[in-house]
Design a protein around this motif. Structure first.
Motif, short mmCIF file in Angstrom:
data_model
loop_
_atom_site.label_atom_id
_atom_site.label_comp_id
_atom_site.label_asym_id
_atom_site.label_seq_id
_atom_site.Cartn_x
_atom_site.Cartn_y
_atom_site.Cartn_z
N PHE A 78 0.83 -1.21 0.00
CA PHE A 78 0.00 0.00 0.00
C PHE A 78 0.87 1.26 0.00
CE2 PHE A 78 -3.51 -2.79 1.17
CZ PHE A 78 -4.59 -2.17 0.54
N LYS A 79 2.02 1.19 0.66
CA LYS A 79 2.93 2.35 0.69
C LYS A 79 3.48 2.65 -0.70
CE LYS A 79 4.58 1.74 5.46
NZ LYS A 79 5.73 1.33 6.31
N ASP A 80 3.68 1.58 -1.49
CA ASP A 80 4.32 1.72 -2.80
C ASP A 80 3.34 1.86 -3.96
OD1 ASP A 80 6.66 1.34 -1.40
OD2 ASP A 80 6.78 -0.80 -1.83
N SER A 81 2.04 1.73 -3.69
CA SER A 81 1.05 1.72 -4.79
C SER A 81 0.00 2.80 -4.59
CB SER A 81 0.37 0.35 -4.87
OG SER A 81 1.30 -0.69 -4.94
N LYS A 82 -0.45 3.36 -5.69
CA LYS A 82 -1.50 4.39 -5.62
C LYS A 82 -2.87 3.75 -5.86
CE LYS A 82 1.36 8.36 -6.78
NZ LYS A 82 1.59 9.50 -7.71
N PHE A 83 -3.28 2.94 -4.89
CA PHE A 83 -4.60 2.32 -4.99
C PHE A 83 -5.69 3.38 -4.81
CE2 PHE A 83 -2.15 -1.45 -3.34
CZ PHE A 83 -2.34 -2.25 -4.46
N ASN A 84 -6.81 3.20 -5.55
CA ASN A 84 -7.94 4.12 -5.42
C ASN A 84 -9.04 3.57 -4.52
OD1 ASN A 84 -7.19 4.61 -8.76
ND2 ASN A 84 -7.00 6.26 -7.27
N TYR A 85 -9.11 2.23 -4.43
CA TYR A 85 -10.11 1.66 -3.52
C TYR A 85 -9.75 0.21 -3.20
CZ TYR A 85 -12.42 -0.65 -7.58
OH TYR A 85 -12.71 -1.41 -8.68
N ILE A 86 -10.35 -0.27 -2.10
CA ILE A 86 -10.18 -1.66 -1.66
C ILE A 86 -11.48 -2.40 -1.98
CG2 ILE A 86 -9.82 -3.16 0.34
CD1 ILE A 86 -8.42 -0.74 1.68
N TYR A 87 -11.35 -3.64 -2.41
CA TYR A 87 -12.53 -4.45 -2.74
C TYR A 87 -12.26 -5.88 -2.29
CZ TYR A 87 -16.14 -6.86 -5.43
OH TYR A 87 -17.21 -7.63 -5.80
N GLY A 88 -13.27 -6.53 -1.69
CA GLY A 88 -13.08 -7.94 -1.40
C GLY A 88 -13.92 -8.49 -0.28
N TYR A 89 -13.55 -9.69 0.16
CA TYR A 89 -14.29 -10.41 1.19
C TYR A 89 -14.20 -9.66 2.52
CZ TYR A 89 -13.92 -14.41 -2.04
OH TYR A 89 -14.00 -15.24 -3.12
N THR A 90 -15.33 -9.53 3.17
CA THR A 90 -15.42 -8.79 4.43
C THR A 90 -14.42 -9.33 5.46
OG1 THR A 90 -17.79 -8.57 3.98
CG2 THR A 90 -17.04 -8.01 6.19
N SER A 91 -14.41 -10.64 5.68
CA SER A 91 -13.59 -11.21 6.75
C SER A 91 -12.10 -10.92 6.55
CB SER A 91 -13.82 -12.73 6.86
OG SER A 91 -13.45 -13.38 5.66
#
Length: 414
Positions: free
Chosen positions: A164-177
């Motif tokens: 996450f420090k090295d990437s410019k993610f715009n959003y998180i998506y996935g399984y709740t748990s």
């Protein structure tokens, strides 16, 4: 889709009724499987349209396809099998396009471009070679990076944080748990993800229950809005939370009902089976299709604005108790969760019903549960369910997940 959204209330109601009749009439005329299945259907009486289940569809796809639709000219996929009843299904290309138009529209509410925003994906992946590389290739095309949900250890979370420090993610998506476990790691580190990765705008959780306490945890340690998504592979997006925190039903290309055990439509506020009609799928009928989920519409709902108040769980996740009482399996899970995670010792847990009066709670924790905690859990179960249940506790180093990576929180062996 825009033309559907631009209709006023009266026009919208007419549109829904017309599309319902059209799709039933189409399949009665052109689909031999549906003609046989709904032989007593009356187009003018919606209650005469039979409810179909996954079991009804567990026969070769060729036998269920509409005349004129060959497998080369349609979209074909397989359901996840999380309900225990996987099957292949089909969509014609217009229906499939409309499915994705709805996703694109909902994501745009949070300034996310479905085609270009970079996604941090906490999701399962097939482990056999060809399927594994196919998914990885799709991830590249879809501008997403996939984090493993099979390893949620502290060391792995450390590596995830570095990404996450090295990437410019715009959003998180996935399984709740899986995302909740990552948030617990951030809590332990006393780190808010948004400060590490400022480009993140939102987190979308899907496929598993999102409890209010977990939503608060995610909001606090991810530092972005938390959006609850509810969908099914064979139907597309069913509900999506808006900025007002309302879980809005997709009524552009779907018609969603809540029915009781006798297939009677329930009033808003009453809990029942979620039954969905795909208004545009001509290649394959999904008409009054029982998903196997239990939910409730809010009393504030209107036909034009249906609000999903609760998604309780699957109909096959039912606790049956010695007294004859029945409860949704996630009720049991939720009661236990309120006690078991108070001090942050327990990382995650699952519950299995072994016999009518016997349950096993498997958990991952820093330290083994003490007598005080065990007594508190048993007391809560007695209060909310019933007394004299035998509860076995088993500490594990890791919990077994399904092949997809999902964590099945309650399972009954009855």
């Amino acid at each position: 889709m825009k033309s559907i959204q631009n209709k006023n209330d009266k026009e919208f109601n007419t549109y829904v009724e017309t599309k319902k009749q059209e799709i039933v009439a189409f399949h009665l005329k052109h689909n031999s499987f549906y003609k046989n299945f709904a032989k007593n259907a009356n187009l003018l009486d919606w209650n005469s349209i039979p409810v179909m289940t996954k079991q009804d569809l567990q026969q070769p796809l060729e036998q269920r396809l509409t005349i004129g639709f060959s497998q080369r000219k349609i979209y074909v996929n397989k359901t996840s099998g999380s309900s225990g009843n996987p099957f292949y299904f089909a969509k014609d290309k217009f229906c499939h396009a409309l499915t994705w138009a709805v996703f694109i529209n909902r994501y745009s509410l949070f300034n996310l471009d479905f085609n270009s925003s970079k996604q941090a994906r906490f999701y399962g992946i097939p482990l056999n070679t060809s399927s594994y590389y196919k998914e990885r290739f799709k991830d590249i095309l879809g501008k997403r990076y996939r984090f493993s949900v099979f390893d949620l250890s502290y060391n792995k979370c450390e590596k995830n944080l570095e990404k996450f420090k090295d990437s410019k993610f715009n959003y998180i998506y996935g399984y709740t748990s899986a995302i909740v476990q990552f948030a617990k790691f951030l809590q332990q580190k006393k780190v808010v993800l948004k400060t590490i990765c400022p480009s993140i705008k939102a987190c979308i959780v899907t496929s598993e229950m999102l409890f209010e306490a977990d939503k608060t945890l995610l909001k606090t340690y991810l530092g972005v809005p938390i959006i609850n998504e509810y969908g099914a592979a064979e139907l597309g997006l069913i509900a999506f939370q808006n900025k007002e925190d309302e879980w809005l039903i997709n009524n552009e290309d779907l018609f969603v009902e809540i029915l009781d055990e006798n297939d009677t439509v329930l009033p808003y506020g009453k809990e029942g089976r979620i039954v969905v009609t795909s208004l545009y799928n001509k290649a394959h009928p999904f008409i009054r299709y029982d998903l196997g989920d239990i939910g409730t519409f809010s009393k504030l709902s209107t036909p034009e604005k249906l609000i999903l108040e609760k998604l309780i769980g699957r109909t096959n996740d039912i606790v049956i108790l010695p007294s004859g009482k029945k409860a949704a399996g996630l009720t049991f899970y939720y009661v236990t969760k309120t006690v078991i995670e108070n001090d942050g010792n327990v990382k995650e847990f699952i519950i299995e019903q072994l016999k009518l009066d016997a349950f096993k709670i498997s958990y991952v924790s820093n330290n083994i549960l003490g007598d005080t905690q065990v007594k508190a859990i048993k007391k809560a179960i007695t209060k909310y369910l019933e007394p004299n249940l035998n509860i076995i506790f088993k500490r594990e180093t890791i919990l077994n997940r399904a092949k997809s990576g999902k964590l099945k929180q309650f399972k009954s062996y009855l």
